[in-house]
Design a protein around this motif. Structure first.
Motif, PDB file in Angstrom:
ATOM      1  N   ASN A   1      33.162  50.715   0.523  1.00  0.00           N
ATOM      2  CA  ASN A   1      34.213  51.510   1.167  1.00  0.00           C
ATOM      3  C   ASN A   1      34.597  51.024   2.562  1.00  0.00           C
ATOM      4  O   ASN A   1      35.743  51.202   2.966  1.00  0.00           O
ATOM      5  CB  ASN A   1      33.785  52.978   1.265  1.00  0.00           C
ATOM      6  N   LEU A   2      33.662  50.443   3.277  1.00  0.00           N
ATOM      7  CA  LEU A   2      33.942  50.012   4.646  1.00  0.00           C
ATOM      8  C   LEU A   2      34.012  48.493   4.773  1.00  0.00           C
ATOM      9  O   LEU A   2      35.032  47.945   5.207  1.00  0.00           O
ATOM     10  CB  LEU A   2      32.889  50.568   5.609  1.00  0.00           C
ATOM     11  N   MET A   3      32.942  47.813   4.395  1.00  0.00           N
ATOM     12  CA  MET A   3      32.923  46.365   4.572  1.00  0.00           C
ATOM     13  C   MET A   3      33.995  45.669   3.733  1.00  0.00           C
ATOM     14  O   MET A   3      34.547  44.644   4.148  1.00  0.00           O
ATOM     15  CB  MET A   3      31.538  45.800   4.239  1.00  0.00           C
ATOM     16  N   GLY A   4      34.320  46.231   2.572  1.00  0.00           N
ATOM     17  CA  GLY A   4      35.389  45.658   1.765  1.00  0.00           C
ATOM     18  C   GLY A   4      36.708  45.662   2.514  1.00  0.00           C
ATOM     19  O   GLY A   4      37.446  44.668   2.525  1.00  0.00           O
ATOM     20  N   VAL A   5      37.015  46.780   3.165  1.00  0.00           N
ATOM     21  CA  VAL A   5      38.251  46.897   3.949  1.00  0.00           C
ATOM     22  C   VAL A   5      38.236  45.917   5.119  1.00  0.00           C
ATOM     23  O   VAL A   5      39.226  45.234   5.399  1.00  0.00           O
ATOM     24  CB  VAL A   5      38.433  48.343   4.457  1.00  0.00           C
ATOM     25  N   ILE A   6      37.121  45.850   5.806  1.00  0.00           N
ATOM     26  CA  ILE A   6      37.017  44.967   6.965  1.00  0.00           C
ATOM     27  C   ILE A   6      37.185  43.508   6.559  1.00  0.00           C
ATOM     28  O   ILE A   6      37.929  42.744   7.181  1.00  0.00           O
ATOM     29  CB  ILE A   6      35.665  45.187   7.685  1.00  0.00           C
ATOM     30  N   ARG A   7      36.499  43.105   5.499  1.00  0.00           N
ATOM     31  CA  ARG A   7      36.543  41.696   5.075  1.00  0.00           C
ATOM     32  C   ARG A   7      37.924  41.291   4.572  1.00  0.00           C
ATOM     33  O   ARG A   7      38.415  40.203   4.896  1.00  0.00           O
ATOM     34  CB  ARG A   7      35.485  41.450   4.005  1.00  0.00           C
ATOM     35  N   VAL A   8      38.554  42.155   3.768  1.00  0.00           N
ATOM     36  CA  VAL A   8      39.895  41.832   3.261  1.00  0.00           C
ATOM     37  C   VAL A   8      40.894  41.763   4.420  1.00  0.00           C
ATOM     38  O   VAL A   8      41.737  40.862   4.489  1.00  0.00           O
ATOM     39  CB  VAL A   8      40.340  42.870   2.206  1.00  0.00           C
ATOM     40  N   SER A   9      40.783  42.693   5.344  1.00  0.00           N
ATOM     41  CA  SER A   9      41.691  42.704   6.501  1.00  0.00           C
ATOM     42  C   SER A   9      41.500  41.456   7.352  1.00  0.00           C
ATOM     43  O   SER A   9      42.477  40.829   7.794  1.00  0.00           O
ATOM     44  CB  SER A   9      41.450  43.955   7.349  1.00  0.00           C
ATOM     45  N   LYS A  10      40.264  41.091   7.596  1.00  0.00           N
ATOM     46  CA  LYS A  10      39.977  39.904   8.402  1.00  0.00           C
ATOM     47  C   LYS A  10      40.524  38.646   7.739  1.00  0.00           C
ATOM     48  O   LYS A  10      41.084  37.758   8.410  1.00  0.00           O
ATOM     49  CB  LYS A  10      38.470  39.772   8.627  1.00  0.00           C
ATOM     50  N   ALA A  11      40.385  38.566   6.401  1.00  0.00           N
ATOM     51  CA  ALA A  11      40.849  37.383   5.680  1.00  0.00           C
ATOM     52  C   ALA A  11      42.374  37.269   5.689  1.00  0.00           C
ATOM     53  O   ALA A  11      42.924  36.161   5.692  1.00  0.00           O
ATOM     54  CB  ALA A  11      40.328  37.411   4.241  1.00  0.00           C
ATOM     55  N   PHE A  12      43.065  38.402   5.708  1.00  0.00           N
ATOM     56  CA  PHE A  12      44.532  38.377   5.697  1.00  0.00           C
ATOM     57  C   PHE A  12      45.142  38.301   7.096  1.00  0.00           C
ATOM     58  O   PHE A  12      46.318  37.950   7.233  1.00  0.00           O
ATOM     59  CB  PHE A  12      45.086  39.617   4.989  1.00  0.00           C
ATOM     60  N   ALA A  13      44.388  38.636   8.128  1.00  0.00           N
ATOM     61  CA  ALA A  13      44.943  38.676   9.485  1.00  0.00           C
ATOM     62  C   ALA A  13      45.613  37.367   9.904  1.00  0.00           C
ATOM     63  O   ALA A  13      46.714  37.398  10.472  1.00  0.00           O
ATOM     64  CB  ALA A  13      43.860  39.085  10.480  1.00  0.00           C
ATOM     65  N   PRO A  14      45.021  36.193   9.653  1.00  0.00           N
ATOM     66  CA  PRO A  14      45.700  34.945  10.060  1.00  0.00           C
ATOM     67  C   PRO A  14      47.044  34.755   9.359  1.00  0.00           C
ATOM     68  O   PRO A  14      47.989  34.249   9.963  1.00  0.00           O
ATOM     69  CB  PRO A  14      44.703  33.861   9.649  1.00  0.00           C
ATOM     70  N   HIS A  15      47.115  35.145   8.097  1.00  0.00           N
ATOM     71  CA  HIS A  15      48.359  35.020   7.335  1.00  0.00           C
ATOM     72  C   HIS A  15      49.463  35.859   7.976  1.00  0.00           C
ATOM     73  O   HIS A  15      50.583  35.384   8.205  1.00  0.00           O
ATOM     74  CB  HIS A  15      48.112  35.478   5.892  1.00  0.00           C
ATOM     75  N   PHE A  16      49.158  37.121   8.285  1.00  0.00           N
ATOM     76  CA  PHE A  16      50.142  37.998   8.921  1.00  0.00           C
ATOM     77  C   PHE A  16      50.462  37.528  10.344  1.00  0.00           C
ATOM     78  O   PHE A  16      51.600  37.609  10.789  1.00  0.00           O
ATOM     79  CB  PHE A  16      49.614  39.430   8.964  1.00  0.00           C
ATOM     80  N   ARG A  17      49.446  37.042  11.039  1.00  0.00           N
ATOM     81  CA  ARG A  17      49.654  36.605  12.426  1.00  0.00           C
ATOM     82  C   ARG A  17      50.596  35.407  12.479  1.00  0.00           C
ATOM     83  O   ARG A  17      51.485  35.341  13.337  1.00  0.00           O
ATOM     84  CB  ARG A  17      48.303  36.275  13.065  1.00  0.00           C
ATOM     85  N   GLU A  18      50.416  34.494  11.551  1.00  0.00           N
ATOM     86  CA  GLU A  18      51.295  33.323  11.509  1.00  0.00           C
ATOM     87  C   GLU A  18      52.720  33.709  11.126  1.00  0.00           C
ATOM     88  O   GLU A  18      53.684  33.115  11.612  1.00  0.00           O
ATOM     89  CB  GLU A  18      50.719  32.289  10.534  1.00  0.00           C
ATOM     90  N   LYS A  19      52.848  34.700  10.261  1.00  0.00           N
ATOM     91  CA  LYS A  19      54.176  35.202   9.874  1.00  0.00           C
ATOM     92  C   LYS A  19      54.797  36.073  10.968  1.00  0.00           C
ATOM     93  O   LYS A  19      55.999  36.275  10.986  1.00  0.00           O
ATOM     94  CB  LYS A  19      54.070  36.072   8.611  1.00  0.00           C
ATOM     95  N   ARG A  20      53.911  36.607  11.832  1.00  0.00           N
ATOM     96  CA  ARG A  20      54.294  37.602  12.831  1.00  0.00           C
ATOM     97  C   ARG A  20      54.941  38.807  12.152  1.00  0.00           C
ATOM     98  O   ARG A  20      55.915  39.401  12.627  1.00  0.00           O
ATOM     99  CB  ARG A  20      55.218  37.005  13.902  1.00  0.00           C
ATOM    100  N   ASN A  21      54.310  39.179  11.045  1.00  0.00           N
ATOM    101  CA  ASN A  21      54.806  40.312  10.279  1.00  0.00           C
ATOM    102  C   ASN A  21      53.780  40.649   9.200  1.00  0.00           C
ATOM    103  O   ASN A  21      53.056  39.774   8.735  1.00  0.00           O
ATOM    104  CB  ASN A  21      56.161  39.961   9.629  1.00  0.00           C
ATOM    105  N   GLY A  22      53.723  41.911   8.808  1.00  0.00           N
ATOM    106  CA  GLY A  22      52.819  42.325   7.741  1.00  0.00           C
ATOM    107  C   GLY A  22      52.319  43.739   7.976  1.00  0.00           C
ATOM    108  O   GLY A  22      52.341  44.245   9.102  1.00  0.00           O
ATOM    109  N   ILE A  23      51.888  44.369   6.890  1.00  0.00           N
ATOM    110  CA  ILE A  23      51.398  45.746   6.974  1.00  0.00           C
ATOM    111  C   ILE A  23      50.081  45.866   6.218  1.00  0.00           C
ATOM    112  O   ILE A  23      49.988  45.477   5.043  1.00  0.00           O
ATOM    113  CB  ILE A  23      52.402  46.753   6.377  1.00  0.00           C
ATOM    114  N   PHE A  24      49.071  46.403   6.869  1.00  0.00           N
ATOM    115  CA  PHE A  24      47.837  46.817   6.206  1.00  0.00           C
ATOM    116  C   PHE A  24      47.943  48.320   5.933  1.00  0.00           C
ATOM    117  O   PHE A  24      48.187  49.105   6.854  1.00  0.00           O
ATOM    118  CB  PHE A  24      46.611  46.573   7.090  1.00  0.00           C
ATOM    119  N   LEU A  25      47.754  48.715   4.685  1.00  0.00           N
ATOM    120  CA  LEU A  25      47.685  50.125   4.307  1.00  0.00           C
ATOM    121  C   LEU A  25      46.272  50.398   3.824  1.00  0.00           C
ATOM    122  O   LEU A  25      45.831  49.830   2.812  1.00  0.00           O
ATOM    123  CB  LEU A  25      48.686  50.432   3.184  1.00  0.00           C
ATOM    124  N   ASN A  26      45.552  51.230   4.548  1.00  0.00           N
ATOM    125  CA  ASN A  26      44.158  51.492   4.225  1.00  0.00           C
ATOM    126  C   ASN A  26      43.989  52.921   3.712  1.00  0.00           C
ATOM    127  O   ASN A  26      44.357  53.877   4.388  1.00  0.00           O
ATOM    128  CB  ASN A  26      43.282  51.261   5.457  1.00  0.00           C
TER     129      ASN A  26
END
Length: 268
Positions: free
Chosen positions: A104-129
């Motif tokens: 419930n927690l580490m899964g969210v953290i790990r998936v978010s961390k893995a996607f953060a560079p992708h969104f950061r490079e796009k300068r756009n994106g939404i995490f819905l938790n």
């Protein structure tokens, strides 16, 4: 231009309903689940890609998201995978507690961390938790489950202000009861003789009769869709009539008063 959503825990319940809704709106859907080979509905739809993903497997998360972002420009990540762990604290083993936190927690953290560079490079994106009503208020026999959902809420709030500089949004959807088989399929129950009466009383809230009064899962999926597309800076979306009522009570009377009220309900 077609948009893409990545969903964890898409085999059943809210995850599956959300995948179907976004698909109907013309989105490319990447639906992940532990055993995609068992899926018989989503695999019949165009523009839905099924991928294996166990959110407790950090290596699989990293490899899957690396491959996905190499092939797709993902716009929204829905961190939905999770399950309930119900029981008095004394009834739960370290293994049960650890597994709940990992999912419930580490899964969210790990998936978010893995996607953060992708969104950061796009300068756009939404995490819905996806959190829960019990990520906003405590309830007996839900101490560890609430610990994970409160943690996801706090993680999301902090991450939202951390990533805003890159044009990335983080939002939380907090559902109450839903008309799904969650209580059967995705709930683990710990038993302890000293808390037998309390557990029995709380379990009434998961009865078929009570479930019939809860919000339809399709209505919660619509709130997820709204959060992804409404262009609002809103952080928290309360989903379901029971969730709204409990949250409004907390806002109106204050957390302390609500805690005391719940304690009186379970004073035997």
């Amino acid at each position: 231009m077609q948009k893409t959503i990545f969903i964890t825990g898409a085999s059943t319940g809210l995850g599956k309903s959300t995948a179907k809704l976004f698909h109907s709106k013309g989105w490319q859907v990447i639906a992940t689940m532990r055993s995609p080979e068992k899926e018989t509905e989503l695999n019949q739809l165009e523009n839905i890609v099924l991928l294996p993903l166990d959110v407790t497997n950090s290596q699989q998360i990293a490899e899957t998201i690396k491959n996905v972002t190499a092939s797709y420009s993902v716009d929204v990540v829905l961190n939905n995978a999770g399950y309930g762990l119900i029981g008095a604290l004394e009834a739960l083993s370290d293994e049960q507690i650890f597994r709940q936190i990992e999912t419930n927690l580490m899964g969210v953290i790990r998936v978010s961390k893995a996607f953060a560079p992708h969104f950061r490079e796009k300068r756009n994106g939404i995490f819905l938790n996806i959190t829960s009503t019990f990520g906003l208020m405590g309830f007996p026999t839900c101490s560890v489950y609430s610990a994970t959902k409160f943690a996801v809420d706090g993680f999301s709030e902090s991450l939202a202000s951390e990533l805003v500089q890159f044009g990335i949004q983080v939002k939380v959807i907090a559902p109450g009861g839903m008309q799904t088989d969650f209580a059967i399929r995705s709930m683990e129950i710990g038993q302890h003789d000293a808390y037998e009466k309390l557990t029995a009383e709380v379990s009434k809230g998961y009865s078929p009769e009570q479930l019939a009064n809860y919000t339809k899962v399709e209505d919660v999926a619509q709130i997820v869709y709204d959060a992804a597309t409404d262009s609002k800076n809103q952080f928290r979306y309360i989903a379901g009539n029971d969730a709204v009522a409990l949250y409004n009570e907390r806002i109106k009377s204050g957390a302390e008063a609500q805690v005391e009220n719940i304690k009186t309900m379970f004073t035997f």
